[in-house]
Design a protein around this motif. Structure first.
Motif, PDB file in Angstrom:
ATOM      1  N   VAL A 268      12.311   2.154  13.501  1.00 51.79           N
ATOM      2  CA  VAL A 268      11.474   1.049  13.958  1.00 51.79           C
ATOM      3  C   VAL A 268      11.295   0.014  12.842  1.00 51.79           C
ATOM      4  O   VAL A 268      11.146  -1.181  13.105  1.00 51.79           O
ATOM      5  CB  VAL A 268      10.089   1.577  14.421  1.00 51.79           C
ATOM      6  CG1 VAL A 268       9.123   0.467  14.717  1.00 51.79           C
ATOM      7  CG2 VAL A 268      10.262   2.498  15.609  1.00 51.79           C
ATOM      8  N   GLN A 269      11.362   0.467  11.609  1.00 49.72           N
ATOM      9  CA  GLN A 269      11.108  -0.394  10.463  1.00 49.72           C
ATOM     10  C   GLN A 269      12.017  -1.619  10.453  1.00 49.72           C
ATOM     11  O   GLN A 269      11.534  -2.750  10.372  1.00 49.72           O
ATOM     12  CB  GLN A 269      11.290   0.408   9.173  1.00 49.72           C
ATOM     13  CG  GLN A 269      11.186  -0.419   7.908  1.00 49.72           C
ATOM     14  CD  GLN A 269      11.419   0.419   6.680  1.00 49.72           C
ATOM     15  OE1 GLN A 269      10.729   1.387   6.470  1.00 49.72           O
ATOM     16  NE2 GLN A 269      12.393   0.045   5.882  1.00 49.72           N
TER      17      GLN A 269
ATOM     18  N   GLU B  78       0.838  -1.198   0.000  1.00 46.74           N
ATOM     19  CA  GLU B  78       0.000   0.000   0.000  1.00 46.74           C
ATOM     20  C   GLU B  78       0.869   1.242   0.000  1.00 46.74           C
ATOM     21  O   GLU B  78       1.863   1.305   0.690  1.00 46.74           O
ATOM     22  CB  GLU B  78      -0.880   0.021   1.248  1.00 46.74           C
ATOM     23  CG  GLU B  78      -1.890  -1.080   1.291  1.00 46.74           C
ATOM     24  CD  GLU B  78      -2.733  -0.994   2.545  1.00 46.74           C
ATOM     25  OE1 GLU B  78      -2.742   0.067   3.202  1.00 46.74           O
ATOM     26  OE2 GLU B  78      -3.375  -1.993   2.871  1.00 46.74           O
ATOM     27  N   ARG B  79       0.472   2.210  -0.796  1.00 41.90           N
ATOM     28  CA  ARG B  79       1.145   3.497  -0.804  1.00 41.90           C
ATOM     29  C   ARG B  79       0.223   4.522  -0.181  1.00 41.90           C
ATOM     30  O   ARG B  79      -0.977   4.489  -0.396  1.00 41.90           O
ATOM     31  CB  ARG B  79       1.475   3.930  -2.228  1.00 41.90           C
ATOM     32  CG  ARG B  79       2.611   3.177  -2.841  1.00 41.90           C
ATOM     33  CD  ARG B  79       2.965   3.808  -4.167  1.00 41.90           C
ATOM     34  NE  ARG B  79       3.064   5.245  -4.007  1.00 41.90           N
ATOM     35  CZ  ARG B  79       4.182   5.948  -4.143  1.00 41.90           C
ATOM     36  NH1 ARG B  79       5.272   5.360  -4.454  1.00 41.90           N
ATOM     37  NH2 ARG B  79       4.184   7.252  -3.989  1.00 41.90           N
TER      38      ARG B  79
ATOM     39  N   GLY C 142       1.325   8.731   9.339  1.00 37.68           N
ATOM     40  CA  GLY C 142       1.520   7.694   8.316  1.00 37.68           C
ATOM     41  C   GLY C 142       2.246   6.476   8.852  1.00 37.68           C
ATOM     42  O   GLY C 142       1.764   5.343   8.689  1.00 37.68           O
ATOM     43  N   PRO C 143       3.411   6.653   9.493  1.00 38.42           N
ATOM     44  CA  PRO C 143       4.087   5.482  10.078  1.00 38.42           C
ATOM     45  C   PRO C 143       3.246   4.778  11.136  1.00 38.42           C
ATOM     46  O   PRO C 143       3.258   3.550  11.226  1.00 38.42           O
ATOM     47  CB  PRO C 143       5.355   6.076  10.689  1.00 38.42           C
ATOM     48  CG  PRO C 143       5.633   7.274   9.859  1.00 38.42           C
ATOM     49  CD  PRO C 143       4.273   7.833   9.519  1.00 38.42           C
ATOM     50  N   ALA C 144       2.506   5.540  11.929  1.00 40.03           N
ATOM     51  CA  ALA C 144       1.634   4.909  12.930  1.00 40.03           C
ATOM     52  C   ALA C 144       0.566   4.063  12.224  1.00 40.03           C
ATOM     53  O   ALA C 144       0.248   2.956  12.669  1.00 40.03           O
ATOM     54  CB  ALA C 144       0.991   5.966  13.819  1.00 40.03           C
TER      55      ALA C 144
ATOM     56  N   ARG D 189       7.007  -0.927   5.929  1.00 39.28           N
ATOM     57  CA  ARG D 189       7.713  -0.090   4.948  1.00 39.28           C
ATOM     58  C   ARG D 189       7.337   1.371   5.172  1.00 39.28           C
ATOM     59  O   ARG D 189       6.187   1.748   5.007  1.00 39.28           O
ATOM     60  CB  ARG D 189       7.346  -0.507   3.530  1.00 39.28           C
ATOM     61  CG  ARG D 189       7.887  -1.852   3.145  1.00 39.28           C
ATOM     62  CD  ARG D 189       7.526  -2.208   1.703  1.00 39.28           C
ATOM     63  NE  ARG D 189       7.928  -3.563   1.415  1.00 39.28           N
ATOM     64  CZ  ARG D 189       7.133  -4.616   1.550  1.00 39.28           C
ATOM     65  NH1 ARG D 189       5.894  -4.457   1.952  1.00 39.28           N
ATOM     66  NH2 ARG D 189       7.569  -5.818   1.274  1.00 39.28           N
ATOM     67  N   PHE D 190       8.333   2.136   5.560  1.00 41.82           N
ATOM     68  CA  PHE D 190       8.134   3.576   5.713  1.00 41.82           C
ATOM     69  C   PHE D 190       8.789   4.284   4.535  1.00 41.82           C
ATOM     70  O   PHE D 190       9.637   3.725   3.847  1.00 41.82           O
ATOM     71  CB  PHE D 190       8.761   4.085   7.017  1.00 41.82           C
ATOM     72  CG  PHE D 190       8.081   3.597   8.267  1.00 41.82           C
ATOM     73  CD1 PHE D 190       6.738   3.291   8.290  1.00 41.82           C
ATOM     74  CD2 PHE D 190       8.795   3.452   9.437  1.00 41.82           C
ATOM     75  CE1 PHE D 190       6.115   2.857   9.447  1.00 41.82           C
ATOM     76  CE2 PHE D 190       8.191   3.019  10.598  1.00 41.82           C
ATOM     77  CZ  PHE D 190       6.838   2.726  10.594  1.00 41.82           C
ATOM     78  N   ARG D 191       8.402   5.525   4.372  1.00 42.54           N
ATOM     79  CA  ARG D 191       9.021   6.334   3.336  1.00 42.54           C
ATOM     80  C   ARG D 191      10.276   6.995   3.891  1.00 42.54           C
ATOM     81  O   ARG D 191      10.483   7.047   5.103  1.00 42.54           O
ATOM     82  CB  ARG D 191       8.024   7.372   2.821  1.00 42.54           C
ATOM     83  CG  ARG D 191       6.865   6.708   2.114  1.00 42.54           C
ATOM     84  CD  ARG D 191       5.839   7.691   1.655  1.00 42.54           C
ATOM     85  NE  ARG D 191       5.467   8.539   2.782  1.00 42.54           N
ATOM     86  CZ  ARG D 191       4.747   9.630   2.655  1.00 42.54           C
ATOM     87  NH1 ARG D 191       4.328  10.007   1.501  1.00 42.54           N
ATOM     88  NH2 ARG D 191       4.444  10.340   3.700  1.00 42.54           N
TER      89      ARG D 191
END
Length: 188
Positions: A125-126, A4-5, A93-95, A115-117
């Motif tokens: 944390v990723q 997902e983006r 977003g990361p949450a 997956r974070f940007r």
């Protein structure tokens, strides 16, 4: 698991608007402090013992200051609110991604990856979370393999076609399973 983006700026509207309101509140307090510094001298003069003409001149000066400065302050507050919503996207977003992966794990889907940007907060944390998921997946695969081998050995022993070594192999496989399970803390 689909990749997902995050294409929308509003991921969790309530959280992002809360952050934006808090930032705007801080900005308004800062603007009020600046306004106090800018407008305090006319107020002090207005409530002193000057004549009515002096008071009118001071009031006119105050209105001119307000007319010239307040639209800028309102624009800055709106601008800061919009920027804070965009900024909060890197927090919320990361949450959201973390919550999504935890949902996959809750459903026992170990193919989930976090997956974070590049510019997201919590990027550190990723890797840790993905390592934990990989370790769980590896351990479960090891348990599955040992369980299948132990089951086959048990069938051979039960069928009576097994020699003395089969019972020892079965015991070894069960010990391998126990070793993996013992590596986890908090299991009852």
């Amino acid at each position: 698991m689909s990749s997902e983006r995050r294409t929308h700026k509003f991921i969790n509207s309530w959280a992002q608007i809360s952050i934006a309101l808090e930032v705007v509140l801080h900005a308004i307090l800062l603007v009020a402090l600046i306004a106090l510094i800018l407008f305090a001298p006319p107020f002090v003069e207005m409530f002193s013992q000057y004549s009515a003409a002096d008071h009118q001149a001071i009031a006119k000066e105050l209105v001119q200051l307000n007319a010239g400065k307040w639209p800028l302050f309102v624009f800055l507050a709106i601008f800061i609110g919009v920027v804070s919503i965009l900024f909060s996207h890197h927090i919320v977003g990361p949450a959201h991604q973390l919550n999504r992966v935890i949902g996959y794990l809750r459903d026992r889907k170990l193919d989930a990856r976090l997956r974070f940007r590049k510019w997201d907060y919590l990027i550190d944390v990723q890797d840790g979370m993905n390592e934990v998921i990989s370790a769980w997946s590896s351990d479960i695969q090891s348990i599955q393999e040992s369980q299948k081998e132990a089951l086959n050995l048990a069938k051979e022993i039960k069928g009576g076609s097994a020699g003395d070594g089969k019972a020892e192999q079965l015991e070894k496989k069960l010990q391998d399973i126990q070793k993996v399970l013992d590596s986890y803390k908090g299991l009852s």
